[in-house]
Each structure stands twice: as structure tokens, then as C-alpha cells.
Write an enzyme that holds these catalytic residues in place. Structure first.
Site, short mmCIF file in Angstrom:
data_model
loop_
_atom_site.label_atom_id
_atom_site.label_comp_id
_atom_site.label_asym_id
_atom_site.label_seq_id
_atom_site.Cartn_x
_atom_site.Cartn_y
_atom_site.Cartn_z
CD GLU A 26 -2.45 1.84 0.29
OE1 GLU A 26 -3.25 1.09 -0.28
OE2 GLU A 26 -2.22 3.02 -0.07
CB SER A 82 -9.22 -1.69 5.87
OG SER A 82 -8.97 -2.86 5.14
CB CYS A 104 -17.84 6.01 1.99
SG CYS A 104 -17.34 4.68 0.89
CB VAL A 135 3.26 -2.20 -6.93
CG1 VAL A 135 3.61 -3.12 -8.10
CG2 VAL A 135 3.19 -2.99 -5.63
CG ASP A 178 -13.28 2.48 -6.98
OD1 ASP A 178 -14.27 1.77 -6.81
OD2 ASP A 178 -13.09 3.56 -6.40
CE1 TYR A 203 -50.02 3.15 6.66
CE2 TYR A 203 -51.54 1.42 7.35
CZ TYR A 203 -51.21 2.76 7.26
OH TYR A 203 -52.05 3.71 7.75
CD1 TRP A 228 -53.22 2.71 -1.23
CD2 TRP A 228 -52.03 1.29 -2.49
NE1 TRP A 228 -54.08 1.75 -1.69
CE2 TRP A 228 -53.37 0.86 -2.47
CE3 TRP A 228 -51.11 0.55 -3.22
CZ2 TRP A 228 -53.81 -0.28 -3.15
CZ3 TRP A 228 -51.53 -0.58 -3.90
CH2 TRP A 228 -52.87 -0.98 -3.86
NE ARG A 267 -52.80 2.08 -7.14
CZ ARG A 267 -53.64 2.59 -6.26
NH1 ARG A 267 -53.54 2.25 -4.99
NH2 ARG A 267 -54.58 3.42 -6.61
C1 LIG Z 1 -15.44 11.22 -0.81
C2 LIG Z 1 -15.87 9.84 -1.23
C3 LIG Z 1 -17.10 9.34 -0.82
C4 LIG Z 1 -17.49 8.07 -1.21
N1 LIG Z 1 -18.72 7.60 -0.79
C5 LIG Z 1 -19.11 6.36 -1.16
C6 LIG Z 1 -20.36 5.84 -0.72
O1 LIG Z 1 -21.12 6.54 0.00
N2 LIG Z 1 -20.72 4.58 -1.10
C7 LIG Z 1 -19.91 3.80 -1.87
O2 LIG Z 1 -20.27 2.65 -2.17
N3 LIG Z 1 -18.70 4.25 -2.28
C8 LIG Z 1 -18.30 5.50 -1.96
N4 LIG Z 1 -17.07 5.97 -2.37
C9 LIG Z 1 -16.24 5.12 -3.25
C10 LIG Z 1 -15.40 4.14 -2.46
O3 LIG Z 1 -14.62 4.82 -1.52
C11 LIG Z 1 -14.54 3.37 -3.43
O4 LIG Z 1 -15.35 2.75 -4.37
C12 LIG Z 1 -13.69 2.30 -2.74
O5 LIG Z 1 -12.80 2.88 -1.85
C13 LIG Z 1 -12.93 1.49 -3.78
O6 LIG Z 1 -12.11 0.58 -3.14
P1 LIG Z 1 -10.82 0.03 -3.87
O7 LIG Z 1 -10.14 -0.87 -2.90
O8 LIG Z 1 -11.18 -0.50 -5.21
O9 LIG Z 1 -9.93 1.32 -4.19
P2 LIG Z 1 -9.30 2.40 -3.22
O10 LIG Z 1 -10.13 2.59 -2.02
O11 LIG Z 1 -8.98 3.57 -4.05
O12 LIG Z 1 -7.94 1.70 -2.76
C14 LIG Z 1 -6.91 1.48 -3.65
C15 LIG Z 1 -5.63 1.55 -2.86
O13 LIG Z 1 -4.55 1.19 -3.71
C16 LIG Z 1 -3.43 1.98 -3.38
N5 LIG Z 1 -2.57 1.95 -4.56
C17 LIG Z 1 -2.85 2.40 -5.81
N6 LIG Z 1 -1.82 2.15 -6.64
C18 LIG Z 1 -0.88 1.54 -5.90
C19 LIG Z 1 0.42 1.04 -6.20
N7 LIG Z 1 0.93 1.13 -7.43
N8 LIG Z 1 1.13 0.49 -5.21
C20 LIG Z 1 0.62 0.40 -3.95
N9 LIG Z 1 -0.59 0.86 -3.61
C21 LIG Z 1 -1.34 1.42 -4.57
C22 LIG Z 1 -4.03 3.35 -3.07
O14 LIG Z 1 -3.17 4.11 -2.26
C23 LIG Z 1 -5.32 2.97 -2.37
O15 LIG Z 1 -5.17 2.93 -0.96
C24 LIG Z 1 -16.64 7.26 -2.00
C25 LIG Z 1 -15.39 7.75 -2.41
C26 LIG Z 1 -15.01 9.03 -2.03
C27 LIG Z 1 -13.66 9.54 -2.49
#
Ligand SMILES: Cc1cc2nc3c(=O)[nH]c(=O)nc-3n(C[C@H](O)[C@H](O)[C@H](O)COP(=O)(O)OP(=O)(O)OC[C@H]3O[C@@H](n4cnc5c(N)ncnc54)[C@H](O)[C@@H]3O)c2cc1C
Length: 459
Positions: free
Chosen positions: A36, A42, A46, A84, A289, A432, A440, A448
Site C-alpha cells: 500500500e 482499509s 466514503c 508497486v 474501482d 405499513y 400505499w 400502480r
Molecule cells: C469522498 C468519497 C465518498 C465516497 N462515498 C461512497 C459511498 O457513500 N458509497 C460507496 O459505495 N462508495 C463510496 N465511495 C467510493 C469508495 O470509496 C470506493 O469505491 C472504494 O474505496 C474502492 O475501493 P478500492 O479498494 O477499489 O480502491 P481504493 O479505495 O482507491 O484503494 C486502492 C488503494 O490502492 C493503493 N494503490 C494504488 N496504486 C498503488 C500502487 N501502485 N502500489 C501500492 N498501492 C497502490 C491506493 O493508495 C489505495 O489505498 C466514496 C469515495 C469518495 C472519495
């Protein structure tokens, strides 16, 4: 010798995969190394808007599990501040840079989990030499913004650029901190994840909270004074600002994977199969993501960057690497958000998605209340349904309202997930009692209305 699993990215997707795999295979059988590049594992991005607003007082409340907890409780070798920089699929090793020690390590893998998340869209006009402009992607971003808000001279005028859910949540957070807030959105309405008619309801309600909504306006640059942000320049003139928050959306963070030869799909995310394996690249998995997924209604590959999917997809990988069998069935685009008292929910396809996918459909808007009309606190709620014509199958739903509005989308999401028609939905046995719904429920009223609309089309 133990097999080695390497995780790239220590947040939702990566650490869900790691912890789930560990629950199924012990250290003697599976060594797990997680890289990381940031300071946290973790963490809940959000929760950032609620930390900035002050509702959540401490940053550490947003960290579900620390690196030490992963080491001690899960026997996972977490390498923090390690980025990485390359994945060598032929030699089956990763190259990582220790950002604090400034040295490079190479570690071999049997299985690799690619979970690098998304990267925020950076507009051309952003400038590193202007202080007071912030993204809100990571806890470090949040800390930098908070520091700026609490430092003298305290900012009083905020501009939020981008009216997606992150933008509107941040606008709320800044209003709650007592700033005057202008939200600038290029489109005609904020919240382009709902149809324009529902987006207009959001804009109207947001104006009522004191947030200035500047739609149909494009940001063209930043104006500074002594190196600090002074104004946001737009196609309609400058807007004074002493803090700017960017919420312009994200793209899958795929550069590292692309360089290694991982396949990229049409939505821009890494391609994966139902078990979250990267097709054609044995032993490599991806989640969160950075990947694209199947939209169960349109049948199209989509990029839906949400924590709810990242956690589930990571878990699927962990079960599979752990020796079990799990699949990720795709998404239907369910999402909820709130801005001040206003709640917004959506699931399935918007009108334009349904058109793009080639569906014929009817749409209805139903006005109702969250509680029985006579019960104290009853408030207006608008439910929109999109139903296929002539079958009546629900294709999409959106809700804008006040208390108890947004989570009603879950009933609609379950109906949509199961392919129900609006006809079948009119008989749904929903709860309800006057404090919770009119006799409703708004969901049933909308169903409906959709049945009537379909009948009107002579289906
Ligand atoms: C302000 C905000 C509000 C949000 N609210 C919601 C919500 O209400 N509901 C919802 O479902 N989702 C919400 N999200 C989206 C949610 O936070 C993301 O979808 C989720 O964090 C994705 O998880 P992930 O593990 O795929 O990616 P990330 O959480 O982005 O984690 C990826 C990790 O990889 C690390 N990383 C990247 N490249 C490298 C590398 N080359 N080497 C080592 N480490 C690396 C990064 O530092 C990061 O910690 C929100 C996001 C934001 C920014």
C-alpha cells in the site's frame, strides 16, 4: 513451500481479498504480502465528507483495520508506503518502491490481486502552485483539507467543482462547517446519475439549503493572490473562493496493469471474468474501482466505482484463492446519497441508458409522502420508475425526498434484480404503519402509476 499471494492496493478490494483468503488458508499454506503506497489500510473514503463536516470527530474512526491489526490478527505482511511500480508477468514478480526508505524491492508471486482503485479526474486548469485546492480521494487529502479549513486566515468562501455525489456531499460538509458554498457543475443539473427531471429536484432542494448551484457553467482556471486561491474562473465570470474542492469523478487506475499487459475493457476498467480473474493472465485477479463489471440490466460492461462493489469483489477473490468457489454477478447501479435534509436514491438504468441499450419504455413520476399524511413529520417524496414496454419489467428507479426516502430504493433494487414487472410490484407486501409509510407506500403508488401508463400505451 507456501504459495505467495501479493496484493497491490491496501483498501477495500485488496484487503477484503487478503483477509478472506487468510480465513480459509493458514500461513503455512499461503503467504500474503500486501503493498500500500499510502499511510492507511482499509479506510473509508466514503466517510471523508462526514469527517470534514465534523459529524465524525476523528480520522481514525474511518479506519476499519490498521496495518498492525492485519499483521497481528491475519498474519498478513503489510508493506505500507510501498508503491508497486512494475509487474513482471514473465518472471512473476512485482517491483515496489519504499517511498520512505527510497529503495526498491522485488517480490515473487504465485497469485496477484490487482486492487489499485481509481484516480481522480484532474482538469487541465489545476495548478500545483496555488494553495487551497483539494481532492478528497484519500484520508491524506481529507487531512490536508481539514488543516486548511482550520488554519488562519480561516476560509469563508468555498467552491466545489463537480456536482456528482462526492461534490454534493462535500458541499453539505462545508455548509455545515459554516462556509458559504457555491457548487459549479458543467451540466444543466447536479447529480447526473439521475435523470435531469430528478436532478432538477435535487438542485431546487439544494438551493433551499443555502448552497449556491451554478449549473451550465464551466471552470476555466484559478486565480491566486500571494500563492493562495482567490477565485475560480468560469465561463460566466470569476467566483471568489478561499478554498476549492474538486469532485470531478474518477477513472479506473489501470496504468500499472496496462503496462504489464492486463486487458482493458471498453469502459476503461480492467477486464475480469465472473470469478474476478483477469482473462488470459493465469494467477492474476483484479477487483474494485480499477475493474469494469457487467451491468445486469443493459448487459453492457460498466465502470461503477463504489465501495459496496469493491468489498464484495474482493471477498469473491479471497474465497476463490482460499480454495472455495464464488462469483460476482454484476451490478444494477444502485446508489444513495444525501445533501443536508435531501436524500437521493437510484437503481437500474436512467432514461438515456435505457435508450442507449435499445429498450422501449414508459416513465412515471409519482408524488407521495414518507409517512401517512396526517402523521407528524410527513414529507414529500418523488419516485420515478422506468418500465419496459410492453413487458412491464422494471428497468430503473430513482427517488428524491427527505427523511426515509433514499433507502426505499432498496425495495426497488430487489425488484429490479429479480426481473419483476411493475404489475407484480403493485402487490408487494411492504410494511405499513403511519409513522413509516402511507397506506400505499410511495413505491407501490409509483408501480400502480406505471401499470396505468403501460395500459395507456395499449400494450
Ligand atoms: C469522498 C468519497 C465518498 C465516497 N462515498 C461512497 C459511498 O457513500 N458509497 C460507496 O459505495 N462508495 C463510496 N465511495 C467510493 C469508495 O470509496 C470506493 O469505491 C472504494 O474505496 C474502492 O475501493 P478500492 O479498494 O477499489 O480502491 P481504493 O479505495 O482507491 O484503494 C486502492 C488503494 O490502492 C493503493 N494503490 C494504488 N496504486 C498503488 C500502487 N501502485 N502500489 C501500492 N498501492 C497502490 C491506493 O493508495 C489505495 O489505498 C466514496 C469515495 C469518495 C472519495
Amino acid at each position: 513451500m507456501a504459495e505467495r499471494m501479493i496484493v497491490v492496493g491496501g483498501d477495500a478490494a485488496g484487503m477484503s481479498a487478503a483477509s478472506q483468503a487468510r480465513r480459509r488458508r493458514d500461513r503455512a499454506d499461503l503467504e500474503i504480502v500486501a503493498f500500500e503506497r499510502g499511510h492507511f489500510t482499509s479506510y473509508s473514503a466514503c466517510g471523508i465528507p462526514y469527517w470534514i463536516s465534523g459529524l465524525v470527530p476523528e480520522r481514525d474512526q474511518l479506519v476499519a483495520r490498521t496495518p498492525d491489526a492485519f499483521r497481528d490478527d491475519f498474519d498478513i505482511d503489510v508493506r505500507m508506503r510501498h508503491e508497486v511500480t512494475a509487474i513482471d508477468l514473465d518472471r512473476r514478480e512485482v517491483v515496489a518502491r519504499d517511498l520512505d526508505g527510497d529503495r526498491e524491492v522485488r517480490v515473487g508471486f504465485d497469485t496477484l490481486v490487482y486492487a489499485t482503485g481509481a484516480r481522480p479526474v484532474q482538469p487541465e486548469w489545476t495548478r500545483d502552485d496555488v494553495a487551497g485546492v483539494f481532492g478528497v480521494q484519500t484520508l491524506d487529502d481529507g487531512a490536508a483539507l481539514l488543516d486548511w479549513l482550520e488554519r488562519e486566515p480561516r476560509p469563508r468562501h468555498a467552491v466545489v467543482v463537480g456536482g456528482g455525489y462526492v461534490g454534493v456531499e462535500m458541499a453539505e460538509a462545508l455548509v455545515q462547517r459554516g462556509l458559504s458554498v457555491q457548487l459549479v457543475e458543467q451540466a444543466a443539473q447536479p447529480m447526473s446519475t439521475v435523470d435531469p427531471d430528478m436532478g432538477e429536484l435535487v438542485a431546487e432542494a439544494m438551493r433551499g439549503t443555502g448552497i449556491g448551484i451554478r449549473t451550465g457553467m464551466e471552470v476555466t482556471g484559478l486565480q491566486e493572490r500571494d500563492g493562495r486561491i482567490a477565485a475560480v474562473l468560469t465561463t460566466e465570470g470569476p467566483i471568489p473562493a478561499d478554498v476549492v474542492v474538486l469532485g470531478l469523478g474518477v477513472r479506473p487506475n489501470t496504468a500499472l496493469g496496462e503496462a504489464a499487459g492486463l486487458p482493458i475493457g471498453p469502459s476503461g476498467g480492467i477486464r475480469v471474468d465472473r470469478r474476478m480473474r483477469v482473462p488470459g493472465v493465469p494467477g492474476v485477479w483484479a477487483a474494485g474501482d480499477c475493474v469494469e463489471t457487467l451491468h445486469r440490466v443493459s448487459g453492457m460492461p460498466v465502470h461503477v466505482p463504489l465501495g459496496t462493489h469493491a468489498n464484495k469483489q474482493g471477498r469473491v477473490i479471497g474465497i476463490n484463492i482460499g480454495g472455495g468457489y464464488a462469483t460476482f454477478p454484476g451490478v444494477i447501479g444502485t446508489a444513495v446519497t444525501k445533501v443536508c435534509e435531501l436524500e437521493v436514491g437510484r437503481t437500474g438504468l436512467r432514461e438515456r441508458d435505457a435508450t442507449d441499450a435499445g429498450f422501449e419504455f414508459v416513465t412515471v413520476l409519482a408524488e407521495s409522502t414518507n409517512r401517512a399524511g396526517y402523521y407528524p413529520g410527513a414529507q414529500q417524496m418523488t419516485v420515478k420508475l422506468i418500465a419496459e414496454r410492453p413487458s412491464g419489467r422494471l428497468l430503473g428507479a430513482q427517488i428524491v425526498g427527505r427523511s426515509e426516502a433514499a433507502k426505499r430504493i432498496d425495495a426497488l433494487a430487489v425488484a429490479l434484480w429479480n426481473g419483476m414487472t411493475v404489475d407484480e410490484m403493485t402487490a408487494l407486501d411492504l410494511g405499513y404503519a403511519p409513522p413509516y409509510a402511507p397506506v400505499w407506500d410511495p413505491v407501490l403508488i409509483a408501480a400502480r402509476k406505471a401499470v396505468d401508463a403501460l395500459a395507456g400505451t395499449g400494450r
